[in-house]
Design an enzyme around this catalytic site. Sequence first.
Site, PDB file in Angstrom:
ATOM      1  N   SER A 240       0.849  -1.227   0.044  1.00  0.00           N
ATOM      2  CA  SER A 240       0.149   0.041  -0.045  1.00  0.00           C
ATOM      3  C   SER A 240       0.952   1.125  -0.076  1.00  0.00           C
ATOM      4  O   SER A 240       2.238   1.245   0.025  1.00  0.00           O
ATOM      5  CB  SER A 240      -0.750  -0.078   1.194  1.00  0.00           C
ATOM      6  OG  SER A 240      -0.150   0.139   2.280  1.00  0.00           O
ATOM      7  N   LYS A 241       0.228   2.506  -0.127  1.00  0.00           N
ATOM      8  CA  LYS A 241       1.046   3.495  -0.238  1.00  0.00           C
ATOM      9  C   LYS A 241       2.082   3.742   0.944  1.00  0.00           C
ATOM     10  O   LYS A 241       2.893   4.497   0.895  1.00  0.00           O
ATOM     11  CB  LYS A 241       0.126   4.915  -0.013  1.00  0.00           C
ATOM     12  CG  LYS A 241      -0.662   5.000  -1.602  1.00  0.00           C
ATOM     13  CD  LYS A 241      -1.278   6.288  -1.623  1.00  0.00           C
ATOM     14  CE  LYS A 241      -2.072   6.389  -2.926  1.00  0.00           C
ATOM     15  NZ  LYS A 241      -3.213   7.274  -2.903  1.00  0.00           N
ATOM     16  N   ARG A 242       1.829   3.074   2.197  1.00  0.00           N
ATOM     17  CA  ARG A 242       2.495   3.233   3.380  1.00  0.00           C
ATOM     18  C   ARG A 242       4.073   2.783   2.775  1.00  0.00           C
ATOM     19  O   ARG A 242       5.003   3.064   3.415  1.00  0.00           O
ATOM     20  CB  ARG A 242       2.281   2.309   4.516  1.00  0.00           C
ATOM     21  CG  ARG A 242       1.121   2.933   5.092  1.00  0.00           C
ATOM     22  CD  ARG A 242       0.639   1.872   6.418  1.00  0.00           C
ATOM     23  NE  ARG A 242      -0.055   0.765   5.909  1.00  0.00           N
ATOM     24  CZ  ARG A 242       0.873  -0.289   6.129  1.00  0.00           C
ATOM     25  NH1 ARG A 242       1.927  -0.586   6.900  1.00  0.00           N
ATOM     26  NH2 ARG A 242       0.292  -1.649   5.683  1.00  0.00           N
ATOM     27  N   HIS A 243       4.205   1.842   1.825  1.00  0.00           N
ATOM     28  CA  HIS A 243       5.236   1.344   1.393  1.00  0.00           C
ATOM     29  C   HIS A 243       6.092   1.972   0.276  1.00  0.00           C
ATOM     30  O   HIS A 243       7.217   1.658  -0.131  1.00  0.00           O
ATOM     31  CB  HIS A 243       5.139  -0.117   0.725  1.00  0.00           C
ATOM     32  CG  HIS A 243       4.705  -0.935   2.107  1.00  0.00           C
ATOM     33  ND1 HIS A 243       3.232  -1.450   1.790  1.00  0.00           N
ATOM     34  CD2 HIS A 243       4.918  -1.610   2.977  1.00  0.00           C
ATOM     35  CE1 HIS A 243       2.991  -2.400   2.905  1.00  0.00           C
ATOM     36  NE2 HIS A 243       3.967  -2.347   3.741  1.00  0.00           N
ATOM     37  N   GLY A 244       5.463   3.126   0.066  1.00  0.00           N
ATOM     38  CA  GLY A 244       5.878   4.003  -1.156  1.00  0.00           C
ATOM     39  C   GLY A 244       4.953   4.052  -2.226  1.00  0.00           C
ATOM     40  O   GLY A 244       3.751   3.638  -2.117  1.00  0.00           O
TER      41      GLY A 244
END
Length: 466
Positions: A240-244
């Site tokens: 998800s966006k948390r990972h980039g």
Amino acid sequence: MSGLRVRFAPSPTGYLHIGGARTALFNYLLARKEKGTFVLRIEDTDVARSTQESVDAILQAMEWLGLSYDEGPFYQSERFDLYRQKVQQLLDSGKAYRCYCSAEELEARREAALKEGGKPKYDRTCLRRTEAPEGSPYVVRFQVEDEEGVTAFDDRIKGTITFRNDELDDLIILRSDGTPTYNFVVVVDDAEMGINLVIRGDDHINNTPRQILMYKALGYPVPGFAHVPMILGADKTRLSKRHGATSVMVYREMGYLPEAMVNYLVRLGWSHGDEEIFSMSDLIDKFTLEAVGKSAGVFNPEKLLWLNAHYIKTGDPARLGKLLLEYLAAEGIDATRGPDPAAVVVTLRERARTMVEMAKGAAFYYVPEVTYEAEAAAKFLTEAQRPVLESVTARLEALETFDEEAISQAFGMVMEETGLKLGKVAPPVRVALTGSTVSPSVYEVIAVLGREQTLQRLRRAAAAIS
Ligand code: GLU
């Protein structure tokens, strides 16, 4: 052409993300390898969430990656008549029924079922109904037959998967507003478009048995299935966006090359011995579903960066030069005049890992006046270095040919004249030409900048000293 027909069926409710792109890529590769047909279908039945902007973003991302399709794009929103006709076919053959239960009724029964510890599943009130309430809104449900039985399929990636039919709900296939639902239209379309292998994300595994029952009820042949494992972040949770960045096109903005992205995506879940570098044509040659792993791939930005650096180092400078102009423009630098971008690429490609890094490194070639880094100027643009700059200027000015070899000879003469080693001669020149103490080799920089720019910059630096 072989008989293989595969498709990519994105819902246009956002950009093309890494997972979707990989699914598209696997479909594309298999179609090309087997000389089959790759169909693109836009699943826009959810009118409220689908946008033209997303359609455009998806098409653009596929084009960037080089995933060309043979048929389509087909739009589900243009096929509603067909779907309604197929709903009617199921109603007529008694395989679907109208359901008048209101949302409140369903919710109350769901809660009651949960309380009793049962599975909350539609209780078929309307299947038993003998009279239709006049004028009331209704949905159409698909009736799961053979409730005692099982539905199984041989997944080309995951092996045999079996579901008990009594776990399957009587699914809504037509909403009360007359729009059909995903599980139904996907079956109608895959069948009508002759798709014989469905390659998609494994988040759809639970839908597959329901869809198989509908293929059968509609009298269609059931296609093969291959469910691709999902992609996780480094912490093993769903990417998800948390990972980039998860949008493919954001990687373009960040300076990634499409061939690096393709190479990276395919390796997220597929392998071929311990090889890491694959061109698209290698992949078309080597790709098989059998070599796709059963477990989730872990997204590794470092590896993507490594691949990108590889493709920057080895890519055609003329092509990268054209790209460089775009990235320079994004940095606000007009590079329409100035050194040949292909030559600039050659001076920077060993160090730049992204095209954005390359553009930042290339900026000095194109600015009308370099900005001297304060520390660099304080150290290397001083009275003591003025004779060096002047000698270099004179020697370069006298050159007849202005190539790296002649330039290096000119520096040889400067070293003789001043009695200084290259380690003393080069730094002030570098600062004069680039503004900084780090750059490609000064000979390369001088050759690429050309005589006029080089001399102008050297004189300006000498003048700046006084
Ligand atoms: N539109 C669906 C999705 O984007 C496609 C599912 C499928 O491939 O069957 O998830």
